[in-house]
Write a protein that holds these residues in place. Structure first.
Motif, mmCIF file in Angstrom:
data_model
loop_
_atom_site.group_PDB
_atom_site.id
_atom_site.type_symbol
_atom_site.label_atom_id
_atom_site.label_comp_id
_atom_site.label_asym_id
_atom_site.label_seq_id
_atom_site.Cartn_x
_atom_site.Cartn_y
_atom_site.Cartn_z
ATOM 1 N N THR A 127 0.830 -1.219 0.000
ATOM 2 C CA THR A 127 0.000 0.000 0.000
ATOM 3 C C THR A 127 0.861 1.264 0.000
ATOM 4 O O THR A 127 0.803 2.092 0.914
ATOM 5 N N VAL A 128 1.628 1.420 -1.060
ATOM 6 C CA VAL A 128 2.476 2.615 -1.191
ATOM 7 C C VAL A 128 1.633 3.874 -1.362
ATOM 8 O O VAL A 128 2.116 4.988 -1.148
ATOM 9 N N TRP A 129 0.382 3.706 -1.756
ATOM 10 C CA TRP A 129 -0.532 4.848 -1.896
ATOM 11 C C TRP A 129 -1.051 5.322 -0.541
ATOM 12 O O TRP A 129 -1.632 6.412 -0.440
ATOM 13 N N ALA A 130 -0.854 4.519 0.502
ATOM 14 C CA ALA A 130 -1.354 4.867 1.827
ATOM 15 C C ALA A 130 -0.252 5.390 2.739
ATOM 16 O O ALA A 130 -0.480 6.315 3.518
ATOM 17 N N TRP A 131 0.925 4.784 2.649
ATOM 18 C CA TRP A 131 2.036 5.261 3.471
ATOM 19 C C TRP A 131 3.349 4.701 2.940
ATOM 20 O O TRP A 131 3.370 3.733 2.181
ATOM 21 N N ARG A 132 4.424 5.351 3.281
ATOM 22 C CA ARG A 132 5.772 5.001 2.829
ATOM 23 C C ARG A 132 5.837 4.818 1.310
ATOM 24 O O ARG A 132 6.200 3.773 0.797
ATOM 25 N N PRO A 133 5.505 5.879 0.553
ATOM 26 C CA PRO A 133 5.515 5.776 -0.914
ATOM 27 C C PRO A 133 6.894 5.500 -1.493
ATOM 28 O O PRO A 133 7.010 5.003 -2.622
ATOM 29 N N GLU A 134 7.953 5.810 -0.729
ATOM 30 C CA GLU A 134 9.312 5.575 -1.225
ATOM 31 C C GLU A 134 9.580 4.100 -1.474
ATOM 32 O O GLU A 134 10.539 3.731 -2.186
ATOM 33 N N ARG A 135 8.755 3.212 -0.922
ATOM 34 C CA ARG A 135 8.936 1.768 -1.123
ATOM 35 C C ARG A 135 8.796 1.374 -2.584
ATOM 36 O O ARG A 135 9.409 0.413 -3.048
ATOM 37 N N ALA A 136 7.990 2.125 -3.335
ATOM 38 C CA ALA A 136 7.733 1.764 -4.733
ATOM 39 C C ALA A 136 9.020 1.749 -5.546
ATOM 40 O O ALA A 136 9.336 0.767 -6.227
ATOM 41 N N ALA A 137 9.781 2.839 -5.499
ATOM 42 C CA ALA A 137 11.019 2.922 -6.274
ATOM 43 C C ALA A 137 12.048 1.913 -5.795
ATOM 44 O O ALA A 137 12.799 1.341 -6.594
ATOM 45 N N LYS A 138 12.085 1.662 -4.486
ATOM 46 C CA LYS A 138 13.038 0.682 -3.951
ATOM 47 C C LYS A 138 12.738 -0.720 -4.469
ATOM 48 O O LYS A 138 13.652 -1.499 -4.754
ATOM 49 N N MET A 139 11.454 -1.059 -4.595
ATOM 50 C CA MET A 139 11.074 -2.394 -5.063
ATOM 51 C C MET A 139 11.509 -2.654 -6.504
ATOM 52 O O MET A 139 11.708 -3.792 -6.904
ATOM 53 N N ALA A 140 11.629 -1.582 -7.278
ATOM 54 C CA ALA A 140 11.937 -1.739 -8.706
ATOM 55 C C ALA A 140 13.257 -2.470 -8.941
ATOM 56 O O ALA A 140 13.448 -3.067 -10.008
ATOM 57 N N ILE A 301 1.906 2.176 18.946
ATOM 58 C CA ILE A 301 3.162 2.688 18.395
ATOM 59 C C ILE A 301 2.917 3.385 17.057
ATOM 60 O O ILE A 301 3.566 4.377 16.726
ATOM 61 N N MET A 302 1.939 2.884 16.294
ATOM 62 C CA MET A 302 1.643 3.479 15.002
ATOM 63 C C MET A 302 1.144 4.917 15.144
ATOM 64 O O MET A 302 1.300 5.734 14.241
ATOM 65 N N ARG A 303 0.574 5.242 16.295
ATOM 66 C CA ARG A 303 0.112 6.613 16.519
ATOM 67 C C ARG A 303 1.272 7.604 16.393
ATOM 68 O O ARG A 303 1.095 8.743 15.971
ATOM 69 N N LEU A 304 2.460 7.147 16.777
ATOM 70 C CA LEU A 304 3.636 8.008 16.702
ATOM 71 C C LEU A 304 4.071 8.249 15.253
ATOM 72 O O LEU A 304 4.820 9.184 14.975
ATOM 73 N N ALA A 305 3.598 7.379 14.348
ATOM 74 C CA ALA A 305 4.014 7.479 12.942
ATOM 75 C C ALA A 305 2.875 7.923 12.039
ATOM 76 O O ALA A 305 2.933 7.722 10.822
ATOM 77 N N LYS A 306 1.845 8.524 12.603
ATOM 78 C CA LYS A 306 0.689 8.912 11.796
ATOM 79 C C LYS A 306 1.050 9.913 10.699
ATOM 80 O O LYS A 306 0.382 9.993 9.675
ATOM 81 N N SER A 307 2.126 10.662 10.918
ATOM 82 C CA SER A 307 2.536 11.635 9.907
ATOM 83 C C SER A 307 3.012 10.961 8.621
ATOM 84 O O SER A 307 3.093 11.598 7.569
ATOM 85 N N LEU A 308 3.312 9.649 8.705
ATOM 86 C CA LEU A 308 3.766 8.913 7.512
ATOM 87 C C LEU A 308 2.609 8.475 6.625
ATOM 88 O O LEU A 308 2.809 8.081 5.483
ATOM 89 N N ILE A 309 1.385 8.539 7.163
ATOM 90 C CA ILE A 309 0.222 8.107 6.393
ATOM 91 C C ILE A 309 -0.146 9.182 5.383
ATOM 92 O O ILE A 309 -0.353 10.348 5.733
ATOM 93 N N THR A 310 -0.228 8.798 4.117
ATOM 94 C CA THR A 310 -0.462 9.769 3.046
ATOM 95 C C THR A 310 -1.853 9.680 2.427
ATOM 96 O O THR A 310 -2.250 10.571 1.691
ATOM 97 N N THR A 311 -2.601 8.627 2.710
ATOM 98 C CA THR A 311 -3.919 8.480 2.095
ATOM 99 C C THR A 311 -4.954 9.323 2.833
ATOM 100 O O THR A 311 -4.849 9.551 4.039
ATOM 101 N N TRP A 312 -5.967 9.775 2.108
ATOM 102 C CA TRP A 312 -7.009 10.612 2.717
ATOM 103 C C TRP A 312 -8.106 9.758 3.343
ATOM 104 O O TRP A 312 -8.923 10.247 4.126
ATOM 105 N N SER A 313 -8.142 8.457 3.000
ATOM 106 C CA SER A 313 -9.163 7.558 3.529
ATOM 107 C C SER A 313 -8.571 6.165 3.673
ATOM 108 O O SER A 313 -7.670 5.783 2.923
ATOM 109 N N ALA A 314 -9.097 5.396 4.638
ATOM 110 C CA ALA A 314 -8.681 4.003 4.789
ATOM 111 C C ALA A 314 -9.707 3.042 4.228
ATOM 112 O O ALA A 314 -9.470 1.839 4.190
#
Length: 390
Positions: A127-140, A301-314
């Motif tokens: 779910t690179v569209w939801a969080w940690r979008p940098e994973r997409a390029a790394k997977m390539a 713990i994920m509450r501390l990383a909420k700023s990494l979430i990029t999607t507008w809806s779950a």
């Protein structure tokens, strides 16, 4: 590979849903290729029935939430190395990764470093569209192709510089039982009544159930206090039935608790509205035509990383049509008062709320439509990769 020998398919499938996807894909692949398929890797009973001897119990990697990952990190690191070493030793013709991306992608990276020509396929896009979008390029650099189950994912992956991605369709869009329920529910005429046929879906993981069931119980109590007559269906998994019965013992109306798929589909047909944990089930509810309310409380713990979430809806239906058709409540906003009133709104025939949701669901179905089943489409892509190995 020598002609006449089986195709070796490396596989990593941790969760029950992933094993179902994998088994259906392998079934379809067996119907396409002209040589038998041998499985190597990690999987459960479904894949073991197809000849896989799992390296270890897949339940060890079927975990969610940052807290759970941290607790088991040393063991996970050891399992990553063990899995990669076993796959490298067997030198398969293709490596297929289904779920548990934090685990399976690390396995893929290790395998690719040793077997650079091995085609590696990820079935279900991270779910690179939801969080940690940098994973997409790394997977390539180590994933050759991605088989996506959501229609917007190929475009997102391309924009982010990820691997080649195909929309193969979601298995739920081809589910005949769900389609029949959809037609029944979409054409249902809601009577002016104080009876609510409520579907409660608190999730399939212990963490979700513990986080939501108290408030779901308060919602049921409030609906009852507000004069509503309730018929409640609560489908769950067999391993969770005892816990669910404990949570619902004090409810003013005893729910009908079921643990098999046929009963779940029947519950979908009989229900007017759903109160659900956020997740893939919201997509299933959309395809079944059941207006829903989605709830979620985040891992501590994920509450501390909420700023990494990029999607507008779950809620997947919302993302697919790019507008809010399912109401979502998170964290401190998961409160009985608003949940009960939102449920009443969705069953009130005098209001437009229900029709608005159903029209959105219809759009979801159109955007997800496919010409062939997800497993068949995926198997054809895998077969093409295998043919290049000959």
């Amino acid at each position: 590979m020598t002609e006449g020998q089986p195709y070796k398919i490396g596989i990593v499938a941790g969760e029950e849903s992933g094993q179902l996807l994998a088994s259906e894909l392998i079934d379809a692949l067996n119907g396409i290729v002209d040589q038998p398929v041998k499985l190597i890797g990690v999987g459960g009973e479904r894949l073991e029935s197809m000849g896989l001897k799992s390296i270890f119990d897949p339940a060890e990697i079927a975990i969610t939430g940052v807290s759970a990952v941290i607790k088991t990190l040393p063991k996970l690191i050891a399992r990553i190395k063990q899995t990669a070493d076993a796959i490298i030793k067997e030198k398969p013709d293709c490596l297929l990764l289904i779920d548990s991306p934090d685990f399976s992608l690390r396995v893929a990276k290790k395998v690719k470093a040793t077997l650079p020509d091995l085609p590696i396929v990820k079935y279900v896009a991270p779910t690179v569209w939801a969080w940690r979008p940098e994973r997409a390029a790394k997977m390539a650099s180590y994933i050759n192709e991605i088989l996506a189950i959501l229609p917007f994912e190929p475009e997102v992956m391309q924009k982010l510089g990820g691997p080649k991605t195909h929309y193969v369709g979601h298995r739920l869009i081809s589910d005949v039982a769900l389609k029949n329920v959809w037609e029944h529910n979409y054409n249902k005429v809601m009577p002016e009544s104080d009876t609510i046929n409520l579907l409660v879906l608190p999730g399939s993981r212990s963490g979700e159930i513990n986080a939501l069931m108290d408030e779901f119980g308060k919602t049921v109590h409030l609906l009852h206090e507000r004069g509503n007559k309730l018929n409640i269906c609560l489908p769950t998994l067999p391993r969770l039935e005892t816990r669910i019965r404990q949570y619902t013992a004090s409810w003013p109306v005893s729910p009908t608790i079921t643990t098999d798929r046929a009963s779940q589909i029947d519950a979908y047909r009989r229900s007017d509205v759903a109160l659900a944990a956020s997740g893939t089930v919201t997509l299933e509810l959309a395809l079944a035509g059941i207006p829903a309310i989605s709830c979620y409380r985040v891992d501590p713990i994920m509450r501390l990383a909420k700023s990494l979430i990029t999607t507008w809806s779950a809620a997947l239906p919302n993302i697919i049509v790019d507008r809010p058709i399912i109401k979502e409540f998170y964290e401190e906003f998961v409160r009985a008062g608003v949940l009960a009133r939102s449920i009443e709104e969705l069953v009130n025939p005098k209001l437009f709320a229900r029709q608005y949701v159903l029209e959105g669901y219809s759009e979801v179905r159109k955007k997800m439509a496919i010409e062939k089943g997800a497993s068949q489409h995926s198997a054809e892509i895998i077969a093409k990769l295998l043919s290049k190995k000959n």
